[in-house]
Design a protein around this motif. Structure first.
Motif, PDB file in Angstrom:
ATOM      1  N   PHE A 102       0.821  -1.211   0.000  1.00 49.86           N
ATOM      2  CA  PHE A 102       0.000   0.000   0.000  1.00 49.86           C
ATOM      3  C   PHE A 102       0.859   1.267   0.000  1.00 49.86           C
ATOM      4  O   PHE A 102       0.512   2.264  -0.639  1.00 49.86           O
ATOM      5  N   ASN A 103       1.999   1.237   0.712  1.00 46.49           N
ATOM      6  CA  ASN A 103       2.896   2.397   0.698  1.00 46.49           C
ATOM      7  C   ASN A 103       3.446   2.658  -0.702  1.00 46.49           C
ATOM      8  O   ASN A 103       3.506   3.804  -1.166  1.00 46.49           O
ATOM      9  N   LEU A 104       3.858   1.579  -1.382  1.00 45.34           N
ATOM     10  CA  LEU A 104       4.390   1.722  -2.733  1.00 45.34           C
ATOM     11  C   LEU A 104       3.301   2.189  -3.694  1.00 45.34           C
ATOM     12  O   LEU A 104       3.522   3.073  -4.537  1.00 45.34           O
ATOM     13  N   PHE A 105       2.103   1.625  -3.560  1.00 53.45           N
ATOM     14  CA  PHE A 105       0.981   2.007  -4.417  1.00 53.45           C
ATOM     15  C   PHE A 105       0.681   3.497  -4.253  1.00 53.45           C
ATOM     16  O   PHE A 105       0.420   4.207  -5.233  1.00 53.45           O
ATOM     17  N   SER A 106       0.746   3.977  -3.027  1.00 58.34           N
ATOM     18  CA  SER A 106       0.504   5.394  -2.756  1.00 58.34           C
ATOM     19  C   SER A 106       1.539   6.272  -3.459  1.00 58.34           C
ATOM     20  O   SER A 106       1.202   7.332  -4.014  1.00 58.34           O
ATOM     21  N   GLN A 107       2.789   5.848  -3.454  1.00 60.18           N
ATOM     22  CA  GLN A 107       3.829   6.614  -4.133  1.00 60.18           C
ATOM     23  C   GLN A 107       3.610   6.651  -5.637  1.00 60.18           C
ATOM     24  O   GLN A 107       3.831   7.683  -6.288  1.00 60.18           O
ATOM     25  N   LEU A 108       3.158   5.540  -6.213  1.00 59.27           N
ATOM     26  CA  LEU A 108       2.886   5.506  -7.647  1.00 59.27           C
ATOM     27  C   LEU A 108       1.698   6.402  -7.992  1.00 59.27           C
ATOM     28  O   LEU A 108       1.683   7.058  -9.039  1.00 59.27           O
ATOM     29  N   LEU A 109       0.705   6.446  -7.115  1.00 54.31           N
ATOM     30  CA  LEU A 109      -0.421   7.354  -7.313  1.00 54.31           C
ATOM     31  C   LEU A 109       0.043   8.805  -7.269  1.00 54.31           C
ATOM     32  O   LEU A 109      -0.447   9.652  -8.033  1.00 54.31           O
ATOM     33  N   ASN A 110       0.979   9.113  -6.368  1.00 50.69           N
ATOM     34  CA  ASN A 110       1.501  10.476  -6.277  1.00 50.69           C
ATOM     35  C   ASN A 110       2.188  10.899  -7.567  1.00 50.69           C
ATOM     36  O   ASN A 110       2.174  12.081  -7.935  1.00 50.69           O
ATOM     37  N   GLN A 111       2.809   9.933  -8.253  1.00 54.49           N
ATOM     38  CA  GLN A 111       3.495  10.246  -9.503  1.00 54.49           C
ATOM     39  C   GLN A 111       2.503  10.561 -10.615  1.00 54.49           C
ATOM     40  O   GLN A 111       2.724  11.466 -11.410  1.00 54.49           O
ATOM     41  N   ASP A 112       1.406   9.825 -10.662  1.00 58.40           N
ATOM     42  CA  ASP A 112       0.379  10.067 -11.689  1.00 58.40           C
ATOM     43  C   ASP A 112      -0.869   9.273 -11.343  1.00 58.40           C
ATOM     44  O   ASP A 112      -0.889   8.052 -11.480  1.00 58.40           O
ATOM     45  N   ASN A 113      -1.913   9.968 -10.892  1.00 60.14           N
ATOM     46  CA  ASN A 113      -3.158   9.287 -10.524  1.00 60.14           C
ATOM     47  C   ASN A 113      -4.221   9.408 -11.595  1.00 60.14           C
ATOM     48  O   ASN A 113      -5.392   9.109 -11.358  1.00 60.14           O
ATOM     49  N   THR A 114      -3.811   9.846 -12.797  1.00 52.08           N
ATOM     50  CA  THR A 114      -4.781  10.021 -13.882  1.00 52.08           C
ATOM     51  C   THR A 114      -4.746   8.877 -14.888  1.00 52.08           C
ATOM     52  O   THR A 114      -5.470   8.905 -15.882  1.00 52.08           O
ATOM     53  N   LYS A 115      -3.910   7.882 -14.639  1.00 53.85           N
ATOM     54  CA  LYS A 115      -3.826   6.753 -15.555  1.00 53.85           C
ATOM     55  C   LYS A 115      -4.015   5.445 -14.799  1.00 53.85           C
ATOM     56  O   LYS A 115      -3.943   5.394 -13.570  1.00 53.85           O
ATOM     57  N   ASN A 116      -4.260   4.387 -15.532  1.00 50.22           N
ATOM     58  CA  ASN A 116      -4.411   3.064 -14.929  1.00 50.22           C
ATOM     59  C   ASN A 116      -3.092   2.630 -14.290  1.00 50.22           C
ATOM     60  O   ASN A 116      -2.015   2.823 -14.854  1.00 50.22           O
ATOM     61  N   ILE A 117      -3.202   2.026 -13.124  1.00 51.15           N
ATOM     62  CA  ILE A 117      -2.043   1.465 -12.426  1.00 51.15           C
ATOM     63  C   ILE A 117      -2.412   0.041 -12.018  1.00 51.15           C
ATOM     64  O   ILE A 117      -3.504  -0.200 -11.513  1.00 51.15           O
ATOM     65  N   PHE A 118      -1.497  -0.889 -12.227  1.00 53.87           N
ATOM     66  CA  PHE A 118      -1.749  -2.273 -11.814  1.00 53.87           C
ATOM     67  C   PHE A 118      -0.417  -2.902 -11.467  1.00 53.87           C
ATOM     68  O   PHE A 118       0.469  -3.018 -12.323  1.00 53.87           O
ATOM     69  N   VAL A 119      -0.234  -3.273 -10.195  1.00 56.93           N
ATOM     70  CA  VAL A 119       1.043  -3.796  -9.733  1.00 56.93           C
ATOM     71  C   VAL A 119       0.833  -5.086  -8.952  1.00 56.93           C
ATOM     72  O   VAL A 119      -0.272  -5.399  -8.508  1.00 56.93           O
ATOM     73  N   SER A 120       1.934  -5.817  -8.781  1.00 55.23           N
ATOM     74  CA  SER A 120       1.933  -7.004  -7.932  1.00 55.23           C
ATOM     75  C   SER A 120       2.843  -6.752  -6.746  1.00 55.23           C
ATOM     76  O   SER A 120       4.067  -6.907  -6.847  1.00 55.23           O
ATOM     77  N   PRO A 121       2.290  -6.321  -5.604  1.00 56.27           N
ATOM     78  CA  PRO A 121       3.141  -6.093  -4.433  1.00 56.27           C
ATOM     79  C   PRO A 121       3.871  -7.350  -3.978  1.00 56.27           C
ATOM     80  O   PRO A 121       4.989  -7.276  -3.469  1.00 56.27           O
ATOM     81  N   SER A 122       3.256  -8.523  -4.174  1.00 54.20           N
ATOM     82  CA  SER A 122       3.912  -9.770  -3.794  1.00 54.20           C
ATOM     83  C   SER A 122       5.155 -10.014  -4.630  1.00 54.20           C
ATOM     84  O   SER A 122       6.202 -10.445  -4.124  1.00 54.20           O
ATOM     85  N   SER A 123       5.061  -9.740  -5.924  1.00 51.97           N
ATOM     86  CA  SER A 123       6.191  -9.938  -6.821  1.00 51.97           C
ATOM     87  C   SER A 123       7.333  -8.990  -6.485  1.00 51.97           C
ATOM     88  O   SER A 123       8.503  -9.387  -6.403  1.00 51.97           O
ATOM     89  N   ILE A 124       6.997  -7.724  -6.274  1.00 53.55           N
ATOM     90  CA  ILE A 124       8.018  -6.728  -5.958  1.00 53.55           C
ATOM     91  C   ILE A 124       8.684  -7.058  -4.624  1.00 53.55           C
ATOM     92  O   ILE A 124       9.909  -6.999  -4.487  1.00 53.55           O
ATOM     93  N   ALA A 125       7.880  -7.406  -3.628  1.00 53.65           N
ATOM     94  CA  ALA A 125       8.426  -7.716  -2.303  1.00 53.65           C
ATOM     95  C   ALA A 125       9.353  -8.924  -2.359  1.00 53.65           C
ATOM     96  O   ALA A 125      10.400  -8.949  -1.700  1.00 53.65           O
ATOM     97  N   LEU A 126       9.010  -9.929  -3.148  1.00 47.62           N
ATOM     98  CA  LEU A 126       9.861 -11.118  -3.256  1.00 47.62           C
ATOM     99  C   LEU A 126      11.199 -10.787  -3.893  1.00 47.62           C
ATOM    100  O   LEU A 126      12.256 -11.234  -3.426  1.00 47.62           O
ATOM    101  N   ALA A 127      11.176  -9.998  -4.972  1.00 45.83           N
ATOM    102  CA  ALA A 127      12.422  -9.650  -5.645  1.00 45.83           C
ATOM    103  C   ALA A 127      13.323  -8.844  -4.726  1.00 45.83           C
ATOM    104  O   ALA A 127      14.536  -9.056  -4.671  1.00 45.83           O
ATOM    105  N   LEU A 128      12.727  -7.913  -3.990  1.00 43.23           N
ATOM    106  CA  LEU A 128      13.526  -7.095  -3.082  1.00 43.23           C
ATOM    107  C   LEU A 128      13.994  -7.896  -1.867  1.00 43.23           C
ATOM    108  O   LEU A 128      15.066  -7.619  -1.311  1.00 43.23           O
ATOM    109  N   ALA A 129      13.221  -8.896  -1.462  1.00 41.10           N
ATOM    110  CA  ALA A 129      13.661  -9.758  -0.361  1.00 41.10           C
ATOM    111  C   ALA A 129      14.891 -10.552  -0.767  1.00 41.10           C
ATOM    112  O   ALA A 129      15.820 -10.751   0.035  1.00 41.10           O
ATOM    113  N   MET A 130      14.922 -11.024  -2.017  1.00 39.81           N
ATOM    114  CA  MET A 130      16.122 -11.718  -2.493  1.00 39.81           C
ATOM    115  C   MET A 130      17.321 -10.777  -2.467  1.00 39.81           C
ATOM    116  O   MET A 130      18.418 -11.148  -2.049  1.00 39.81           O
TER     117      MET A 130
END
Length: 442
Positions: free
Chosen positions: A82-110
């Protein structure tokens, strides 16, 4: 000193891992890639460290998968998402956004397994890892991965990880071992100078997202030495499919107030539903057991999506989810399909891990003079009458230097304006995907 595995043991482990990668993925895919570059030409470890360290991979008994899950990691991933999603909204909330927080968290955990000192502290803050040591994070990550995969006969969910290292790179064996042991990461030595090197990496992404994402690496710069990738593939058929003959064009109202005609799917039934003064929300389950659901949050006519996002955080999310209750109603929602791509450096820096991208980065547990060059994320999602297909890929580059009582009246939920959606595993409480849909596309 660790004892080397025999050739027979190595071949057995490789065959077993190949079998696990051979599973078919259907409706949704997500992949995260981390790219790395080393900051100076000197390396202290043996150049053949990767090739000579085929560590075994641990597997968890099926019976232990759900029982042993550490809710701390899921909670951390939810807050981070949710924190990351909020930052992406701050960058541009006028377009579609679709992310996988699980995928991002796993890559960064590695990647986190290679961080040390203040860089490790900064990443722990951004990833909400405070209060957990590295062993807890890795063990919980391994159990969560095992629990998530293939939860239902009508739902396919696969999580795959890989490390791609330049043949001249030298990474610490312990870093490689942990990513193989806990994340089942496939490790490959590659000549980054070859023109076909990006194709080999992209082919892995394409295979592990069932072709939904074809490319994550455009080119490999001379200072790049490592790519860490995660791929999640999900395919889910609705528990109750929408009838194609009930789909028809209806108006959808954009953020500007402009009206566009769009194919809308409709059905009636009993749903898990929640409503308050600001929004309506419904859960549409997948498969036979409804373990994974598609959640839609629709701001009411007297509100809007921006107002909803002001209150969207991990704490409120858990409160709202706990208040869903069975209720009869009618749902009409748009059929849509979209691709999304973002570089996450700025968003992650805003969450506190900016040091990982700068010259003062400390990834000494991974190798010598390393920093993250770029974190890229790509997704695909399609929602139709049969179910949902979603795919995501994230890359990190390392460079040199309570239940609601049923209402007497059925609800009516017409999703004809911008909305928030999420795909959630209700058993582990993991959010696999989340998105802001301001204009559905077909």
């Amino acid at each position: 000193m660790k004892q080397k595995l025999s050739n027979a043991q190595q071949n057995f482990l490789q065959r077993r891992y190949a079998v696990s990668l051979g599973r078919r993925y259907v409706l949704a895919a997500a992949s995260v890639m981390l790219m790395g570059v080393i900051g100076c030409s000197q390396v202290n470890e043996s150049k053949s460290a990767l090739a000579e360290s085929p560590f075994g991979q641990s597997e968890l008994p099926v019976s232990d998968r759900a029982a042993l899950l550490d809710t701390k990691l899921v909670s951390a991933n939810t807050k981070f998402g949710f924190n990351l999603f909020s930052q992406l909204l701050n960058q541009d909330n006028t377009k579609n956004i679709f992310v996988s927080p699980s995928s991002i968290a796993l890559a960064l955990a590695m990647t986190y397994n290679g961080a040390s000192g203040s860089t490790q502290t900064a990443m722990a803050k951004a990833l909400e890892f405070q209060g957990m040591n590295l062993q807890q994070i890795n063990s919980a990550g391994a159990k969560l991965k095992a629990s998530l995969e293939n939860p239902d006969s009508k739902v396919t969910l696969n999580v795959a990880n890989s490390l791609w290292a330049d043949k001249n790179a030298s990474l610490k064996p312990d870093f490689i071992q942990k990513n193989q042991q806990f994340y089942q990461a496939k490790v490959t030595n590659l000549d980054f100078a070859r023109t076909d090197a990006p194709d080999k990496i992209n082919n892995w992404v394409k295979e592990n997202t069932q072709g939904k994402i074809e490319k994550i690496v455009d080119k490999i710069d001379p200072d790049q030495v490592l790519f860490l990738l995660n791929a999640i593939y999900f395919k889910g058929s609705w528990t109750k499919e929408f009838k194609p003959e009930e789909t028809a064009n209806f108006p959808f109202y954009l953020l500007s107030g402009q009206e566009k005609q769009h194919p809308m799917m409709s059905q009636s039934g009993d749903y898990r539903y929640y409503e308050n003064a600001q929004f309506q929300a419904v859960s549409l389950p997948y498969g036979d057991n409804g373990r994974i659901s598609f959640y839609i949050f629709l701001p009411k006519q007297n509100s809007n999506l921006n107002s909803f996002y002001e209150n969207l955080n991990a704490a409120n999310w858990e409160t709202w989810i706990s208040q869903f209750g069975k209720r009869e109603g009618f749902v009409r929602l748009p059929r849509f399909k979209m691709d999304y791509e973002a570089t996450l450096n700025d968003a992650l820096s805003a969450l506190g891990m900016g040091e990982a991208f700068r010259k003062e980065a400390n990834f000494s547990s991974m190798g010598t003079n390393l920093k993250i060059g770029k974190v890229k994320h790509k997704t695909f999602v399609e929602v139709n009458e049969e179910g949902t297909v979603a795919a995501a890929t994230t890359s990190v580059g390392i460079e040199l230097l309570s239940a609601q009582p049923p209402s007497q009246q059925p609800f009516e939920m017409i999703v004809n304006r911008p909305f928030f959606c999420a795909i959630r595993d209700n058993q582990t409480q993991s959010i696999l995907f989340m998105g802001s849909i301001v204009e559905p596309l077909t």
